[in-house]
Design a protein around this motif. Structure first.
Motif, PDB file in Angstrom:
ATOM      1  N   THR A  21       0.812  -1.210   0.000  1.00  0.00           N
ATOM      2  CA  THR A  21       0.000   0.000   0.000  1.00  0.00           C
ATOM      3  C   THR A  21       0.852   1.269   0.000  1.00  0.00           C
ATOM      4  OG1 THR A  21      -1.791   1.171   1.115  1.00  0.00           O
ATOM      5  CG2 THR A  21      -0.195   0.027   2.520  1.00  0.00           C
ATOM      6  N   ARG A  22       0.324   2.268  -0.676  1.00  0.00           N
ATOM      7  CA  ARG A  22       1.022   3.557  -0.769  1.00  0.00           C
ATOM      8  C   ARG A  22       0.586   4.522   0.324  1.00  0.00           C
ATOM      9  NH1 ARG A  22      -2.610   7.074  -3.759  1.00  0.00           N
ATOM     10  NH2 ARG A  22      -4.423   5.892  -4.470  1.00  0.00           N
ATOM     11  N   PHE A  23      -0.383   4.086   1.159  1.00  0.00           N
ATOM     12  CA  PHE A  23      -0.964   5.026   2.111  1.00  0.00           C
ATOM     13  C   PHE A  23      -0.241   5.086   3.447  1.00  0.00           C
ATOM     14  CE2 PHE A  23      -4.460   4.212  -0.816  1.00  0.00           C
ATOM     15  CZ  PHE A  23      -4.912   5.495  -1.057  1.00  0.00           C
ATOM     16  N   LEU A  24       0.395   3.989   3.860  1.00  0.00           N
ATOM     17  CA  LEU A  24       1.034   3.981   5.177  1.00  0.00           C
ATOM     18  C   LEU A  24       1.964   2.779   5.284  1.00  0.00           C
ATOM     19  CD1 LEU A  24      -0.663   1.470   6.502  1.00  0.00           C
ATOM     20  CD2 LEU A  24      -2.299   3.227   7.120  1.00  0.00           C
ATOM     21  N   ASP A  25       2.755   2.797   6.343  1.00  0.00           N
ATOM     22  CA  ASP A  25       3.575   1.641   6.696  1.00  0.00           C
ATOM     23  C   ASP A  25       2.801   0.865   7.753  1.00  0.00           C
ATOM     24  OD1 ASP A  25       5.328  -0.249   7.579  1.00  0.00           O
ATOM     25  OD2 ASP A  25       6.944   1.142   8.086  1.00  0.00           O
ATOM     26  N   PRO A  26       2.213  -0.275   7.384  1.00  0.00           N
ATOM     27  CA  PRO A  26       1.343  -0.981   8.337  1.00  0.00           C
ATOM     28  C   PRO A  26       2.062  -1.477   9.583  1.00  0.00           C
ATOM     29  CG  PRO A  26       1.764  -2.318   6.385  1.00  0.00           C
ATOM     30  CD  PRO A  26       2.290  -0.959   6.086  1.00  0.00           C
ATOM     31  N   THR A  27       3.380  -1.608   9.531  1.00  0.00           N
ATOM     32  CA  THR A  27       4.126  -2.053  10.713  1.00  0.00           C
ATOM     33  C   THR A  27       4.325  -0.916  11.705  1.00  0.00           C
ATOM     34  OG1 THR A  27       6.275  -1.614   9.678  1.00  0.00           O
ATOM     35  CG2 THR A  27       5.310  -3.800   9.352  1.00  0.00           C
ATOM     36  N   ASN A  73      -0.390   4.293  12.854  1.00  0.00           N
ATOM     37  CA  ASN A  73      -0.760   5.316  13.830  1.00  0.00           C
ATOM     38  C   ASN A  73      -2.146   5.847  13.466  1.00  0.00           C
ATOM     39  OD1 ASN A  73      -1.098   7.759  15.309  1.00  0.00           O
ATOM     40  ND2 ASN A  73       1.120   7.894  15.594  1.00  0.00           N
ATOM     41  N   PHE A  74      -3.079   5.734  14.406  1.00  0.00           N
ATOM     42  CA  PHE A  74      -4.440   6.201  14.156  1.00  0.00           C
ATOM     43  C   PHE A  74      -4.488   7.686  13.812  1.00  0.00           C
ATOM     44  CE2 PHE A  74      -5.330   2.469  16.821  1.00  0.00           C
ATOM     45  CZ  PHE A  74      -6.364   1.881  16.107  1.00  0.00           C
ATOM     46  N   HIS A  75      -3.538   8.434  14.317  1.00  0.00           N
ATOM     47  CA  HIS A  75      -3.608   9.895  14.223  1.00  0.00           C
ATOM     48  C   HIS A  75      -2.833  10.469  13.036  1.00  0.00           C
ATOM     49  CE1 HIS A  75      -5.461   9.686  18.148  1.00  0.00           C
ATOM     50  NE2 HIS A  75      -4.410   9.050  18.626  1.00  0.00           N
ATOM     51  N   SER A  76      -2.262   9.636  12.201  1.00  0.00           N
ATOM     52  CA  SER A  76      -1.479  10.160  11.075  1.00  0.00           C
ATOM     53  C   SER A  76      -1.890   9.511   9.760  1.00  0.00           C
ATOM     54  CB  SER A  76       0.018   9.938  11.326  1.00  0.00           C
ATOM     55  OG  SER A  76       0.296   8.552  11.475  1.00  0.00           O
ATOM     56  N   LEU A  77      -3.158   9.272   9.599  1.00  0.00           N
ATOM     57  CA  LEU A  77      -3.661   8.692   8.360  1.00  0.00           C
ATOM     58  C   LEU A  77      -3.855   9.775   7.314  1.00  0.00           C
ATOM     59  CD1 LEU A  77      -6.390   6.325   9.865  1.00  0.00           C
ATOM     60  CD2 LEU A  77      -4.199   5.631   8.892  1.00  0.00           C
ATOM     61  N   PRO A  78      -3.537   9.510   6.065  1.00  0.00           N
ATOM     62  CA  PRO A  78      -3.768  10.500   5.003  1.00  0.00           C
ATOM     63  C   PRO A  78      -5.253  10.787   4.818  1.00  0.00           C
ATOM     64  CG  PRO A  78      -2.281   8.746   4.262  1.00  0.00           C
ATOM     65  CD  PRO A  78      -2.883   8.289   5.559  1.00  0.00           C
ATOM     66  N   ASP A  79      -5.565  11.968   4.322  1.00  0.00           N
ATOM     67  CA  ASP A  79      -6.958  12.321   4.058  1.00  0.00           C
ATOM     68  C   ASP A  79      -7.573  11.365   3.040  1.00  0.00           C
ATOM     69  OD1 ASP A  79      -6.680  14.374   5.800  1.00  0.00           O
ATOM     70  OD2 ASP A  79      -6.665  15.978   4.296  1.00  0.00           O
ATOM     71  N   GLU A  80      -8.843  11.027   3.247  1.00  0.00           N
ATOM     72  CA  GLU A  80      -9.619  10.174   2.332  1.00  0.00           C
ATOM     73  C   GLU A  80      -8.985   8.803   2.110  1.00  0.00           C
ATOM     74  OE1 GLU A  80     -12.288  11.184  -0.170  1.00  0.00           O
ATOM     75  OE2 GLU A  80     -12.579  13.196   0.571  1.00  0.00           O
ATOM     76  N   SER A  81      -8.238   8.310   3.085  1.00  0.00           N
ATOM     77  CA  SER A  81      -7.546   7.032   2.905  1.00  0.00           C
ATOM     78  C   SER A  81      -8.320   5.844   3.471  1.00  0.00           C
ATOM     79  CB  SER A  81      -6.170   7.088   3.584  1.00  0.00           C
ATOM     80  OG  SER A  81      -6.297   7.285   4.987  1.00  0.00           O
ATOM     81  N   GLU A  99     -11.856  13.649   8.133  1.00  0.00           N
ATOM     82  CA  GLU A  99     -11.218  13.922   6.846  1.00  0.00           C
ATOM     83  C   GLU A  99     -10.422  12.725   6.339  1.00  0.00           C
ATOM     84  OE1 GLU A  99      -8.901  17.457   7.109  1.00  0.00           O
ATOM     85  OE2 GLU A  99     -10.639  18.773   7.385  1.00  0.00           O
ATOM     86  N   THR A 100     -10.087  11.812   7.234  1.00  0.00           N
ATOM     87  CA  THR A 100      -9.356  10.617   6.798  1.00  0.00           C
ATOM     88  C   THR A 100     -10.281   9.590   6.150  1.00  0.00           C
ATOM     89  OG1 THR A 100      -9.621   9.486   8.929  1.00  0.00           O
ATOM     90  CG2 THR A 100      -7.699  10.922   8.672  1.00  0.00           C
ATOM     91  N   VAL A 101     -11.590   9.733   6.345  1.00  0.00           N
ATOM     92  CA  VAL A 101     -12.556   8.777   5.803  1.00  0.00           C
ATOM     93  C   VAL A 101     -12.961   9.195   4.395  1.00  0.00           C
ATOM     94  CG1 VAL A 101     -14.823   7.718   6.112  1.00  0.00           C
ATOM     95  CG2 VAL A 101     -13.406   8.268   8.106  1.00  0.00           C
ATOM     96  N   SER A 102     -12.869   8.271   3.469  1.00  0.00           N
ATOM     97  CA  SER A 102     -13.223   8.548   2.081  1.00  0.00           C
ATOM     98  C   SER A 102     -14.703   8.872   1.966  1.00  0.00           C
ATOM     99  CB  SER A 102     -12.890   7.342   1.203  1.00  0.00           C
ATOM    100  OG  SER A 102     -13.362   7.536  -0.118  1.00  0.00           O
ATOM    101  N   ARG A 103     -15.020   9.827   1.096  1.00  0.00           N
ATOM    102  CA  ARG A 103     -16.418  10.171   0.861  1.00  0.00           C
ATOM    103  C   ARG A 103     -17.116   9.102   0.025  1.00  0.00           C
ATOM    104  NH1 ARG A 103     -15.193  16.061  -1.445  1.00  0.00           N
ATOM    105  NH2 ARG A 103     -13.320  14.890  -2.035  1.00  0.00           N
ATOM    106  N   PHE A 104     -16.336   8.221  -0.582  1.00  0.00           N
ATOM    107  CA  PHE A 104     -16.902   7.132  -1.374  1.00  0.00           C
ATOM    108  C   PHE A 104     -17.016   5.905  -0.481  1.00  0.00           C
ATOM    109  CE2 PHE A 104     -17.017   3.601  -4.308  1.00  0.00           C
ATOM    110  CZ  PHE A 104     -17.849   4.078  -5.315  1.00  0.00           C
ATOM    111  N   ALA A 105     -18.251   5.474  -0.205  1.00  0.00           N
ATOM    112  CA  ALA A 105     -18.490   4.327   0.672  1.00  0.00           C
ATOM    113  C   ALA A 105     -18.933   3.125  -0.143  1.00  0.00           C
ATOM    114  CB  ALA A 105     -19.543   4.669   1.718  1.00  0.00           C
ATOM    115  N   ALA A 106     -18.522   1.948   0.283  1.00  0.00           N
ATOM    116  CA  ALA A 106     -18.857   0.712  -0.425  1.00  0.00           C
ATOM    117  C   ALA A 106     -20.253   0.232  -0.040  1.00  0.00           C
ATOM    118  CB  ALA A 106     -17.830  -0.372  -0.115  1.00  0.00           C
TER     119      ALA A 106
END
Length: 305
Positions: free
Chosen positions: A176-182, A185-193, A217-224
Motif C-alpha cells: 500500500t502507498r498510504f502507510l507503513d502498516p508495521t 498510527n491512528f492519528h497520522s492517516l492520510p486524508d480520504e484514505s 477527513e481521513t474517511v473517504s467520501r466514497f463508501a462501499a
C-alpha cells in the motif's frame, strides 16, 4: 362478527410494506390473484377501504395504515401464542427464523450450519440476511425469532446474549502507498484514505468507534455498498480499511493481495444473539448462543489461534 384471518393480516402487512400487489404477493409466496382476493375479503370483513387502487399505483388509506399497525401487533401476539405452545417441546427442534447481518453471515454460517445440522437434525433453521436495522424491525414485528448481529447497537425491548469478541484488524494492500502498516498510527492517516461501508451497515459505526477514527477527513467520501466491493477497492489500493478476525482467513480475502495487521486487543465488536424480551423461547435461544460460542471457540482453536 366476521373476523379477519391470520393469512389476511399477513398479506395486508406485506402490501403496506411493499405498496405493490405483485411484489407483496411474491413475498407471501402466493399468486397475485389469490392475494388480491384475500385483501378484498379483508376489506369486506372490516367494512373499510384499506387501499386506493389505480392502474399504476397502490395507495394505503389512512385507516389502512392504522389497520396495518394493529395487524403487526396481532401477528406478534399470535406468534407469542405459538411460542408458548412450543415451549414444552424439546429445545432446538422445529422451525426457527433467524436474521443475520451481511458482515457476519459469510464468515460464521458456512462452518456453523453443518455442525448445527449434525448436532440438531430436527432443527429447521430459516435464515434472513439483511442490515441490522432491517432484521431488528423484522424481529420486533414477529417475522424473525432471533437475530445474530454485532454489538453494541441501540436495541429496545430485547434480550441479548454475547457470543464472542471479534477484534478489528488493519487491512490493506501488501504494498500500500498510504502507510507503513508495521508502524500504524491512528492519528497520522492520510486524508480520504479510509474506506468503509455505507451508512446502514453497523460495521462502519463499529470501525469508526473501535478504531478511534475521530478525524473525519481521513474517511473517504466514497463508501462501499457491500463487503465484497470494499475488498475489491482495498485490493486495488484505493485505500485501507478495517476488517475483523472472522474475515481474516475467510474465502473473501483469498486470491487478493490484502494483508491484515493487529491493532490492539481493545479494538473489537461483540457478536451476539438478540430476541424479544419475554419470549417463551428465551432459554432455547441462550442454549443456541452457547452452542454457537462453543463451536466458534473450537474452530479458532483448530486454526491455532
Amino acid at each position: 362478527m366476521n373476523l379477519p384471518t391470520v393469512k389476511q393480516l399477513r398479506y395486508f402487512v406485506a402490501l403496506e410494506e411493499k405498496e405493490h400487489f405483485g411484489k407483496a404477493a411474491e413475498a407471501c409466496f402466493v399468486s397475485q390473484s389469490a392475494f388480491s382476493v384475500a385483501i378484498k375479503e379483508l376489506e369486506s370483513h372490516l367494512g373499510a377501504q384499506l387501499v386506493d387502487r389505480t392502474n399504476k399505483n397502490v395507495t394505503i388509506t389512512r385507516i389502512g395504515r392504522e389497520v396495518a399497525n394493529q395487524a403487526r401487533h396481532c401477528l406478534r401476539d399470535i406468534e407469542y401464542l405459538a411460542e408458548v405452545a412450543r415451549s414444552n417441546q424439546e429445545m432446538l427442534t422445529g422451525r426457527l427464523n433467524m436474521g443475520v447481518i451481511p458482515t457476519i453471515a459469510p464468515f460464521v454460517l458456512p462452518s456453523l450450519m453443518p455442525r448445527l445440522r449434525e448436532s440438531f437434525p430436527d432443527l429447521q433453521l430459516y435464515l434472513r440476511e439483511d442490515t441490522t436495522q432491517s432484521i431488528y424491525g423484522r424481529l420486533m414485528s414477529g417475522e424473525l425469532d432471533v437475530v445474530l448481529l454485532a454489538l453494541p447497537y441501540k436495541l429496545s425491548n430485547v434480550e441479548t446474549f454475547t457470543l464472542f469478541r471479534d477484534h478489528f484488524l488493519l487491512a490493506c494492500h501488501k504494498d500500500t502507498r498510504f502507510l507503513d502498516p508495521t508502524c500504524y498510527n491512528f492519528h497520522s492517516l492520510p486524508d480520504e484514505s479510509v474506506l468503509l461501508l455505507e451508512d446502514g451497515h453497523c460495521l462502519r459505526d463499529h470501525a469508526l468507534s473501535a478504531c478511534k477514527i475521530q478525524n473525519q477527513e481521513t474517511v473517504s467520501r466514497f463508501a462501499a455498498s457491500s463487503l465484497y466491493t470494499l475488498i475489491e477497492m482495498v485490493d486495488s489500493d484505493i485505500g485501507i480499511t478495517y476488517l475483523t478476525d472472522m474475515a481474516k482467513d475467510s474465502m473473501i480475502l483469498r486470491h487478493t493481495d490484502i494483508k491484515t495487521y493487529p491493532i490492539g486487543e481493545q479494538r473489537y465488536r461483540d457478536i451476539g444473539l438478540a430476541w424479544r424480551k419475554g419470549s417463551a423461547r428465551g432459554e432455547e435461544f441462550k442454549m443456541l448462543g452457547e452452542v454457537i460460542a462453543t463451536m466458534h471457540k473450537e474452530l479458532f482453536q483448530s486454526r491455532g489461534e
